[in-house]
Write a protein that holds these residues in place. Structure first.
Motif, short mmCIF file in Angstrom:
data_model
loop_
_atom_site.label_atom_id
_atom_site.label_comp_id
_atom_site.label_asym_id
_atom_site.label_seq_id
_atom_site.Cartn_x
_atom_site.Cartn_y
_atom_site.Cartn_z
N LYS A 162 -38.74 2.30 15.36
CA LYS A 162 -38.25 3.26 14.36
C LYS A 162 -39.24 4.42 14.28
O LYS A 162 -40.41 4.22 13.92
CB LYS A 162 -38.14 2.59 13.00
CG LYS A 162 -37.25 1.36 12.97
CD LYS A 162 -35.80 1.69 13.26
CE LYS A 162 -34.93 0.44 13.13
NZ LYS A 162 -33.51 0.73 13.48
N ASP A 164 -38.48 7.42 12.64
CA ASP A 164 -37.99 8.36 11.63
C ASP A 164 -39.13 9.06 10.89
O ASP A 164 -39.02 10.23 10.55
CB ASP A 164 -37.08 7.64 10.64
CG ASP A 164 -35.89 6.98 11.32
OD1 ASP A 164 -34.83 7.61 11.39
OD2 ASP A 164 -36.05 5.84 11.80
N GLY A 169 -35.16 10.53 15.60
CA GLY A 169 -34.11 9.54 15.37
C GLY A 169 -33.62 8.95 16.68
O GLY A 169 -33.58 9.63 17.72
N TYR A 188 -34.77 9.26 21.93
CA TYR A 188 -34.91 9.73 20.55
C TYR A 188 -34.80 11.26 20.54
O TYR A 188 -35.06 11.92 21.56
CB TYR A 188 -36.27 9.32 19.98
CG TYR A 188 -36.46 7.83 19.88
CD1 TYR A 188 -36.22 7.16 18.68
CD2 TYR A 188 -36.87 7.08 20.97
CE1 TYR A 188 -36.39 5.78 18.57
CE2 TYR A 188 -37.04 5.70 20.89
CZ TYR A 188 -36.80 5.06 19.69
OH TYR A 188 -36.97 3.70 19.60
N ASN A 190 -35.30 14.85 17.71
CA ASN A 190 -35.57 15.36 16.37
C ASN A 190 -34.54 16.41 15.98
O ASN A 190 -33.60 16.70 16.73
CB ASN A 190 -37.00 15.91 16.27
CG ASN A 190 -37.22 17.16 17.11
OD1 ASN A 190 -36.29 17.76 17.64
ND2 ASN A 190 -38.47 17.57 17.22
#
Length: 257
Positions: A162, A164, A169, A188, A190
């Motif tokens: 994770k 975040d 994300g 991932y 942003n």
């Protein structure tokens, strides 16, 4: 008499387009009853095609003058051209060879396996991170399925860290072909669209080399490390070295939990 079993060598030769015609039909029939294996081999073929396309310009570039001069002193031009083609192809597909000129001869030097993980992670990042519509096979909305699927295929428990708190994300992930076994890639992104990928593969030897190492392959920065039976490489063409290091530390802490 029972039919000759389908081997991993048959599957790899089929994926590379090198399988003899007489054997191809048997492999295709075998894959038709095994959808998971069929998807794995299809993924191998897609990645090989995409990597070759990405590096086509490099392969077609003229041989550097210094290398050409060194080769021509000892080699006929046809042999020199063949050697140059193999050198460039080795660079393009990330083959486990390093090349240098010594005493006017072309000599192949093995590249450490820990370095190859960075190279392959960079190629995979460069191949899939620009994708808009199909950056991943399984999206973040099916994260549990993604993690379970990839864990099963790699034979080890994998996690999707994770990120975040760092503004990244999860987009999703995919299965990729590796040197000797499948590998996993998590992606991932942003809010500004900058992307990061985590490349995960199983290791032949169970080393605990947890120190981070940094490499830059073309325009892709990579922090990579090995922890027991799993190797990790965090790659991005959009993030600075410092940004990537902070994320590598965050990933490492979560994977150790």
């Amino acid at each position: 008499m029972s039919a000759t079993p389908i081997t991993e060598g048959d599957l790899q030769a089929y994926a590379d387009g090198r399988l003899p015609e007489a054997r191809r039909a048997a492999v295709e029939a075998w894959l038709a009853t095994r959808p998971d294996e069929a998807e794995r081999i299809a993924a191998y073929r897609r990645l090989a095609t995409e990597v070759r396309a990405a590096y086509e310009g490099m392969i077609s570039e003229p041989v550097p003058e210094r290398l050409a001069r060194a080769a021509t002193r000892r080699m006929p031009w046809r042999r020199m051209a063949a050697v140059a083609a193999w050198v460039l192809l080795g660079i393009a597909i990330g083959a486990p060879l390093g090349w240098q000129v010594r005493r006017e001869r072309i000599v192949a030097q093995p590249v450490p396996d820990t370095v190859l993980i960075a190279r392959r992670a960079a190629v995979a990042h460069a191949t899939y991170s620009p994708e808009v519509r199909h950056p991943v096979e399984v999206g973040a909305e099916d994260e549990q399925h993604l993690v379970t699927w990839l864990s099963k295929r790699l034979g080890v428990k994998v996690k999707a860290p994770k990120l975040d708190e760092a503004g990244m994300g999860l987009v999703g992930g995919r299965l990729l072909p590796g040197e000797n076994a499948p590998v996993a890639q998590f992606m991932y992104q942003n809010q500004n669209g900058r992307r990061l990928t985590l490349y995960v593969r199983t290791e032949a030897s169970k080393n605990r080399e947890t120190a981070f190492r940094y490499a830059r392959e073309n325009n892709v920065g990579v922090f990579y490390w090995i922890d027991r039976e799993v190797g990790y490489a965090l790659a991005s063409a959009d993030l600075s070295r410092d940004e990537l290091l902070k994320l590598a530390n965050l990933v490492y802490k979560q994977l150790e939990q």
